[in-house]
Design an enzyme around this catalytic site. Structure first.
Site, short mmCIF file in Angstrom:
data_model
loop_
_atom_site.label_atom_id
_atom_site.label_comp_id
_atom_site.label_asym_id
_atom_site.label_seq_id
_atom_site.Cartn_x
_atom_site.Cartn_y
_atom_site.Cartn_z
N HIS A 124 0.86 -1.18 0.00
CA HIS A 124 0.00 0.00 0.00
C HIS A 124 0.90 1.23 0.00
O HIS A 124 1.62 1.46 0.95
CB HIS A 124 -0.92 -0.02 1.23
CG HIS A 124 -1.97 1.05 1.22
ND1 HIS A 124 -2.36 1.71 2.36
CD2 HIS A 124 -2.70 1.57 0.21
CE1 HIS A 124 -3.30 2.60 2.04
NE2 HIS A 124 -3.52 2.53 0.75
N ASP A 128 -4.60 5.55 4.28
CA ASP A 128 -6.02 5.82 4.06
C ASP A 128 -6.59 6.44 5.33
O ASP A 128 -6.47 5.87 6.42
CB ASP A 128 -6.79 4.53 3.76
CG ASP A 128 -6.40 3.92 2.42
OD1 ASP A 128 -5.84 4.66 1.59
OD2 ASP A 128 -6.66 2.72 2.22
N HIS A 203 -12.78 8.08 1.91
CA HIS A 203 -11.50 8.27 2.61
C HIS A 203 -10.55 9.07 1.73
O HIS A 203 -10.75 9.18 0.51
CB HIS A 203 -10.86 6.93 2.98
CG HIS A 203 -10.25 6.18 1.83
ND1 HIS A 203 -11.00 5.46 0.93
CD2 HIS A 203 -8.96 6.04 1.42
CE1 HIS A 203 -10.20 4.91 0.02
NE2 HIS A 203 -8.94 5.25 0.29
N HIS A 205 -6.89 8.95 0.29
CA HIS A 205 -5.69 8.15 0.08
C HIS A 205 -4.55 9.14 -0.12
O HIS A 205 -4.53 9.88 -1.11
CB HIS A 205 -5.87 7.25 -1.15
CG HIS A 205 -4.63 6.49 -1.52
ND1 HIS A 205 -4.28 5.28 -0.92
CD2 HIS A 205 -3.65 6.76 -2.41
CE1 HIS A 205 -3.13 4.86 -1.44
NE2 HIS A 205 -2.72 5.75 -2.35
ZN ZN Z 1 -5.17 3.86 -0.01
#
Ligand code: ZN
Length: 235
Positions: A124, A128, A203, A205
């Site tokens: 990732h 987030d 959300h 990112h």
């Molecule tokens: Zn993310």
């Protein structure tokens, strides 16, 4: 009294005369109409002359040829309108740390739902932060907007190049209020939280790219600049 009731009081001979005159008038009008029709449209495009008017014209009377002048409409060049205004929200009050204006700003309030690093068997590249759609997102640092718009996987994103060569990326946003090339200060409102692109819920990112475009840990980047995010952490 209307003229149609007039014959009631007329003598028989007068009635006959009137009827004959009327018939003649109708005949004459018919002839005139035929002549006018044969000569094509002589009314200048206004259509047939009403029969009662035609009956008043002498037989063989030629309606004058009316040629309407050709009208050349003026070419109107509309002036160009003013350029669309660039919407720019007022900058947030800057955090003041030790009397100096902060150079780095926590970009959003919310809950950290996914950290930087391995996730679901892959990496990732950012963090987030879950927050309701429409939550304001502020630029983490001063810099220049290098992208604002649609981006594969990110839905809509904003990217800001900072003075140190790092690039902050704000993905899955719902809307943005900056344009490419615009300079922003730390804490300027730039976008709102959304749920666009490959996203499983509202959300932000948030990614930080180093000058070679490698994604680095955004929290470490913020902390190195004096900001400890107050994000709650969810499992
Ligand atoms: Zn993310």
């Amino acid at each position: 009294m209307g003229r149609h009731s007039a014959p009631v009081v007329m003598s028989t001979s007068r009635k006959i005369t009137t009827a004959a005159a009327a018939a003649g008038a109708v005949f004459g009008a018919g002839q005139l109409f035929a002549t006018a029709t044969a000569a094509a449209d002589t009314t200048g495009g206004f259509g047939a002359v009403p029969p009662e008017l035609e009956a008043m014209l002498p037989a063989g009377f030629e309606l004058p040829q009316i040629a309407l002048p050709e009208v050349q409409l003026p070419q109107v060049q509309l002036p160009e309108g003013p350029a669309a205004p660039v919407i720019s929200w007022p900058a947030a009050p800057q955090d003041v740390i030790g009397g100096a204006i902060a150079s780095t700003y926590q970009p959003v309030k919310g809950t950290l739902t996914s950290g930087y690093g391995p996730r679901w068997g892959s990496h990732h590249g950012g963090v987030d932060i879950a927050a309701p759609i429409g939550t304001e997102i502020r630029s983490a640092a001063s810099g220049t907007v290098i992208n604002a718009g649609a981006a594969n996987g990110y839905g809509l994103w904003v990217q800001i190049l900072h003075d140190d060569g790092t690039v902050a990326t704000y993905g899955h946003i719902d809307s943005y209020t900056v344009v490419k090339g615009q300079t922003v200060a730390a804490g300027d409102r730039i976008a709102t939280v959304g749920n666009r692109g490959q996203s499983t819920g509202p959300h932000l990112h948030f990614e930080v790219w180093d000058p070679s475009a490698s994604k680095i840990d955004p929290i470490s980047w913020l902390q190195a600049r004096g900001v400890n995010p107050d994000w709650a952490v969810s499992a």
